[in-house]
Structure formats: C-alpha cells, structure tokens
Design a protein around this motif. Structure first.
Motif, PDB file in Angstrom:
ATOM      1  N   TYR A 172       0.843  -1.207   0.000  1.00  0.00           N
ATOM      2  CA  TYR A 172       0.000   0.000   0.000  1.00  0.00           C
ATOM      3  C   TYR A 172       0.873   1.249   0.000  1.00  0.00           C
ATOM      4  O   TYR A 172       1.301   1.721   1.057  1.00  0.00           O
ATOM      5  CB  TYR A 172      -0.905  -0.017   1.227  1.00  0.00           C
ATOM      6  CG  TYR A 172      -2.074   0.940   1.160  1.00  0.00           C
ATOM      7  CD1 TYR A 172      -2.832   1.082   0.005  1.00  0.00           C
ATOM      8  CD2 TYR A 172      -2.440   1.691   2.278  1.00  0.00           C
ATOM      9  CE1 TYR A 172      -3.916   1.942  -0.046  1.00  0.00           C
ATOM     10  CE2 TYR A 172      -3.527   2.549   2.246  1.00  0.00           C
ATOM     11  CZ  TYR A 172      -4.266   2.665   1.080  1.00  0.00           C
ATOM     12  OH  TYR A 172      -5.351   3.522   1.033  1.00  0.00           O
ATOM     13  N   TYR A 286     -10.203   0.674   6.202  1.00  0.00           N
ATOM     14  CA  TYR A 286      -9.070  -0.243   6.117  1.00  0.00           C
ATOM     15  C   TYR A 286      -7.770   0.452   6.511  1.00  0.00           C
ATOM     16  O   TYR A 286      -6.829  -0.185   6.985  1.00  0.00           O
ATOM     17  CB  TYR A 286      -8.954  -0.820   4.710  1.00  0.00           C
ATOM     18  CG  TYR A 286     -10.083  -1.767   4.349  1.00  0.00           C
ATOM     19  CD1 TYR A 286     -10.539  -2.721   5.252  1.00  0.00           C
ATOM     20  CD2 TYR A 286     -10.688  -1.700   3.101  1.00  0.00           C
ATOM     21  CE1 TYR A 286     -11.565  -3.597   4.922  1.00  0.00           C
ATOM     22  CE2 TYR A 286     -11.713  -2.573   2.751  1.00  0.00           C
ATOM     23  CZ  TYR A 286     -12.148  -3.518   3.669  1.00  0.00           C
ATOM     24  OH  TYR A 286     -13.159  -4.376   3.340  1.00  0.00           O
ATOM     25  N   GLU A 287      -7.702   1.760   6.299  1.00  0.00           N
ATOM     26  CA  GLU A 287      -6.563   2.530   6.775  1.00  0.00           C
ATOM     27  C   GLU A 287      -6.656   2.705   8.290  1.00  0.00           C
ATOM     28  O   GLU A 287      -5.647   2.657   8.996  1.00  0.00           O
ATOM     29  CB  GLU A 287      -6.518   3.889   6.082  1.00  0.00           C
ATOM     30  CG  GLU A 287      -6.362   3.787   4.576  1.00  0.00           C
ATOM     31  CD  GLU A 287      -6.469   5.130   3.866  1.00  0.00           C
ATOM     32  OE1 GLU A 287      -6.184   5.175   2.670  1.00  0.00           O
ATOM     33  OE2 GLU A 287      -6.830   6.146   4.518  1.00  0.00           O
ATOM     34  N   LEU A 290      -5.308  -0.212  10.353  1.00  0.00           N
ATOM     35  CA  LEU A 290      -3.872  -0.493  10.386  1.00  0.00           C
ATOM     36  C   LEU A 290      -3.399  -0.523  11.833  1.00  0.00           C
ATOM     37  O   LEU A 290      -2.482  -1.261  12.193  1.00  0.00           O
ATOM     38  CB  LEU A 290      -3.107   0.563   9.591  1.00  0.00           C
ATOM     39  CG  LEU A 290      -3.238   0.487   8.068  1.00  0.00           C
ATOM     40  CD1 LEU A 290      -2.658   1.741   7.427  1.00  0.00           C
ATOM     41  CD2 LEU A 290      -2.534  -0.758   7.526  1.00  0.00           C
ATOM     42  N   PRO A 292      -5.467  -1.494  14.982  1.00  0.00           N
ATOM     43  CA  PRO A 292      -6.811  -1.990  15.318  1.00  0.00           C
ATOM     44  C   PRO A 292      -7.500  -1.170  16.404  1.00  0.00           C
ATOM     45  O   PRO A 292      -6.911  -0.900  17.461  1.00  0.00           O
ATOM     46  CB  PRO A 292      -6.531  -3.425  15.801  1.00  0.00           C
ATOM     47  CG  PRO A 292      -5.282  -3.815  15.095  1.00  0.00           C
ATOM     48  CD  PRO A 292      -4.453  -2.550  15.040  1.00  0.00           C
ATOM     49  N   GLN A 344      -9.747  -7.874  12.403  1.00  0.00           N
ATOM     50  CA  GLN A 344      -9.143  -6.655  11.861  1.00  0.00           C
ATOM     51  C   GLN A 344      -7.703  -6.918  11.429  1.00  0.00           C
ATOM     52  O   GLN A 344      -7.282  -6.507  10.335  1.00  0.00           O
ATOM     53  CB  GLN A 344      -9.204  -5.518  12.882  1.00  0.00           C
ATOM     54  CG  GLN A 344     -10.591  -4.947  13.101  1.00  0.00           C
ATOM     55  CD  GLN A 344     -10.587  -3.664  13.903  1.00  0.00           C
ATOM     56  OE1 GLN A 344      -9.536  -3.108  14.211  1.00  0.00           O
ATOM     57  NE2 GLN A 344     -11.770  -3.175  14.259  1.00  0.00           N
ATOM     58  N   LYS A 345      -6.936  -7.595  12.267  1.00  0.00           N
ATOM     59  CA  LYS A 345      -5.547  -7.906  11.918  1.00  0.00           C
ATOM     60  C   LYS A 345      -5.486  -8.806  10.686  1.00  0.00           C
ATOM     61  O   LYS A 345      -4.649  -8.609   9.791  1.00  0.00           O
ATOM     62  CB  LYS A 345      -4.854  -8.582  13.104  1.00  0.00           C
ATOM     63  CG  LYS A 345      -4.615  -7.685  14.303  1.00  0.00           C
ATOM     64  CD  LYS A 345      -3.960  -8.466  15.434  1.00  0.00           C
ATOM     65  CE  LYS A 345      -3.688  -7.586  16.636  1.00  0.00           C
ATOM     66  NZ  LYS A 345      -3.091  -8.358  17.758  1.00  0.00           N
ATOM     67  N   THR A 348      -6.291  -6.834   7.529  1.00  0.00           N
ATOM     68  CA  THR A 348      -5.160  -5.971   7.171  1.00  0.00           C
ATOM     69  C   THR A 348      -4.076  -6.779   6.455  1.00  0.00           C
ATOM     70  O   THR A 348      -3.521  -6.336   5.445  1.00  0.00           O
ATOM     71  CB  THR A 348      -4.580  -5.282   8.418  1.00  0.00           C
ATOM     72  OG1 THR A 348      -5.546  -4.349   8.920  1.00  0.00           O
ATOM     73  CG2 THR A 348      -3.299  -4.527   8.087  1.00  0.00           C
ATOM     74  N   ASP A 349      -3.788  -7.971   6.962  1.00  0.00           N
ATOM     75  CA  ASP A 349      -2.792  -8.834   6.310  1.00  0.00           C
ATOM     76  C   ASP A 349      -3.240  -9.229   4.905  1.00  0.00           C
ATOM     77  O   ASP A 349      -2.418  -9.335   3.987  1.00  0.00           O
ATOM     78  CB  ASP A 349      -2.538 -10.086   7.141  1.00  0.00           C
ATOM     79  CG  ASP A 349      -1.782  -9.786   8.431  1.00  0.00           C
ATOM     80  OD1 ASP A 349      -1.145  -8.719   8.506  1.00  0.00           O
ATOM     81  OD2 ASP A 349      -1.842 -10.619   9.363  1.00  0.00           O
ATOM     82  N   ASN A 351      -5.278  -7.442   3.022  1.00  0.00           N
ATOM     83  CA  ASN A 351      -5.385  -6.234   2.187  1.00  0.00           C
ATOM     84  C   ASN A 351      -4.043  -5.721   1.701  1.00  0.00           C
ATOM     85  O   ASN A 351      -3.902  -5.331   0.544  1.00  0.00           O
ATOM     86  CB  ASN A 351      -6.061  -5.105   2.974  1.00  0.00           C
ATOM     87  CG  ASN A 351      -7.563  -5.245   3.015  1.00  0.00           C
ATOM     88  OD1 ASN A 351      -8.147  -6.033   2.282  1.00  0.00           O
ATOM     89  ND2 ASN A 351      -8.198  -4.478   3.886  1.00  0.00           N
TER      90      ASN A 351
END
Length: 375
Positions: A172, A286-287, A290, A292, A344-345, A348-349, A351
């Motif tokens: 990202y 989603y940002e 990063l 949580p 959430q974690k 993120t992984d 995404n």
C-alpha cells in the motif's frame, strides 16, 4: 537499465495524490518522470512533492481545448472534463512517454487513439483498498500492467476475471506518502474521539438519510468528541451536498470538529486522531484498522450483508441501522472490541502485502522498471 519516460496523470481530486506520489518519486531516481495535469495552483500536489527532497519530478500542466475551458468555467467545474482534455493532448501524451499511469478510469479515448501500438504502456494504480463493486471494473482489462495491494486484491481480481497480463502485488504505497507517526489533537480533553466518515454516494451513504441526526446526537451528549470528516467529494460537485445545511452550532461546539474536505482529510490525519470509526462503506476504514480500534457501521439501506463481499468492511465492528442504536453501540465499543481485534488484523494482512527491508513504493518502482525493461 535504460531510463524510461513515465507520465502520471493527476486529473482528479487531491485524494488521489497520495496513492501515486511516493511511487513517482521512487521511479524518478532512474527515469524521467512527469506528473501530467491541468493548469492551476495545485497547492497540495506541490506540497506533497516538497516532502521528498531528492525527487526529479516535473509537473507538466496542459490546457484543454479553449472552448471546453470556457464552458467548464461557465459550469463552475473544479476540474476539466477528462475526455476532452485527453483528446486535446493525445499527440503529446502518445508520442512523449514509454508509460502512462492512471488512478481512475478516464483512459478510453487515449487507449482508442493508441490503437494497435504497444507504446505507451498503460499502468493502473488503485486509489483505495478494494471493497465495493466499484473496485471491480471490467475496464481493468484495458491496462497493460496492474499494481495490486495484497493477496485479497489479487484473489478477487482472479475470481472476477479482471487480472490483466501483468498484475503485481506490492503493498500500500499511500502509507509511504503520509506521516503515520504524528497524532494531532483537536480537543482540550481526553474523551474518546469518534470519527464520522460518511461516503458521498447516496445509495451507500448514511449522510443523506440520517447525517444531520447523527450530528445532533453528538451535539447533545458529552461523553465523546466527534470529528466529522466525510469523503472529500460529499460537499463538492460530485457529491452535490450543500454545507449550508449544517447548523452553525455544530461548527462552534467545543466537542465537535468539522472538516468538509481539506488536505488533512486525505492524509489519514483524522484516522490517526480517532478512537472509534463510524461510517458505512468507505475504504478509509481499512486505513483506520492499520492500528486496530473499534468500528461502528451504519446499514441505512438495511441490506442483507453477511455473505456479500461488497460489505466485507462490516466484519470489523458492530453494524447498526438507526441513530438511536448509537447509544449502546458507543457504550459497548471498547468492551466488544476484543471480538473484532483478530479479524481486523487478519483483514489488514489480506489487504496490504508487507515485506521486510523495503517499502511498497520501492517494490512498486522495481516492478514497473522490470516490466518496462522487458516490454
């Protein structure tokens, strides 16, 4: 490696800039890089470039047709119409670059003008993490090269048959362009800060149905601070909403901070400052996760979302349908957070690909250089 001529289009609002600027800087170390745009002050673009001291980027401002510029002015348009701008400048664009980079889908006229030629190559950057069906546009297949953020992005494109001939997962780049370590304080107390971040599109946004009621709810309570920072387009031409509908009392309240579309709203400033996210379908969540933290989502259309990938966001926190439900959702946000922390974690992984000893922007530049050298 032979130096290439690479052009980045900046024909959109400022929230696109941080999705490409750090990659452009990395590429400029070994290539001739230009940012191709329309005439204007471009304060935020130049401000963003000024953060990178060693870049060699040129900003090239090209006019649209004089008559189109005249009608754009009559219609009070912030940006020139992209198709006409492309047509006016197509010879320059096609004859002076080895590759051109798009963050959106305004490539059609230039693609048609390129015809059967193999140059310039068309490179596609996303301008947000994949979420709603907007992310899955069949026009992806028009591009010679695709940058993807992570394994979920790749898998979704594969399933929907949207992978072009050269897709590359790099991570990202936006997180290389903004300052994630600096947390700005907007209130004179230590109460939890809620970020209300409605989308601009009426079918998805909570603003049109209950936005003012949400502001009124926060105005009448004293347990939380509120940052109201909607999608940058909500109160611009694209969203069409009028700021005059927002009462002056909300702007003046000590526990409410309002930003309807400044530079800070595209730099993750408010995401970093908030304790709780409140919204619907913005990929900004989603940002936010990063790091949580609790999230609350508003299902204004009462859609059945459980197995719908367009609402993957809503796995990240509680989903409510009415304003009156905010009271309990906020009250339980921190105690319920443990139920959502691991998902959430995990998301993120999925995404955003990460790798040690390199940034997403560096990986993107390496991938683009390799592709252009081979092709």
């Amino acid at each position: 490696m032979t130096s290439k001529r690479i052009g980045f289009f900046h024909m959109d609002e400022i929230h696109h800039i941080n999705h490409f600027i750090s990659v452009a800087v990395e590429l400029s170390r070994t290539n001739e890089v230009s940012i191709l745009t329309y005439p204007g002050e471009h304060k935020y673009l130049y401000h963003s470039l000024s953060k990178f001291k060693d870049h060699k980027i040129r900003v090239v401002q090209k006019h649209t047709h004089w008559f189109r510029a005249f009608t754009d002015k009559l219609k009070n348009r912030d940006l020139p119409r992209k198709g006409f701008w492309m047509t006016t400048n197509q010879k320059y664009l096609l004859n002076n670059f080895d590759a051109v980079v798009f963050t959106d889908y305004f490539h059609h006229k230039l693609l048609k003008a390129r015809g059967g030629k193999i140059s310039p190559k068309f490179l596609k950057f996303p301008h947000g993490a994949p979420g709603r069906d907007y992310s899955y546009n069949k026009d992806q297949l028009d591009f010679d090269f695709q940058l993807l953020f992570g394994p979920f992005h790749y898998q979704q494109f594969k399933e929907k048959q949207l992978l072009g001939p050269h897709p590359v997962i790099i991570g990202y780049p936006k997180i290389d362009a903004v300052n994630l370590s600096q947390k700005k304080h907007f209130f004179k107390n230590n109460k939890p800060v809620v970020l209300y971040n409605p989308h601009f599109s009426p079918p998805y946004s909570s603003w049109h149905k209950m936005g003012l009621d949400i502001l009124e709810y926060f105005y009448n309570q004293k347990e939380y601070n509120l940052i109201f920072a909607p999608h940058i387009n909500l109160f611009k031409n694209k969203g069409g909403e009028d700021a005059a509908q927002i009462s002056k009392k909300y702007f003046e309240a000590d526990h409410i901070f309002i930003d309807l579309g400044s530079e800070e709203s595209v730099e993750m400033t408010y995401l970093n400052a908030a304790s709780i996210f409140l919204g619907e379908v913005s990929s900004q969540v989603y940002e936010f996760i990063l790091k949580p933290r609790p999230c609350i989502f508003i299902n204004t259309q009462k859609v059945i979302y459980k197995n719908n990938s367009n609402y993957r966001f809503w796995k990240l926190g509680e989903v409510i349908e009415e304003v009156y439900e905010l009271n309990n959702a906020l009250k339980n946000a921190f105690s319920n957070f443990e139920n959502y922390k691991e998902i959430q974690k995990k998301i993120t992984d999925e995404n955003f690909y990460q790798a040690p000893n390199s940034t997403a922007s560096q990986r993107a530049a390496i991938a683009i250089n390799k592709y252009l050298e081979k092709n």
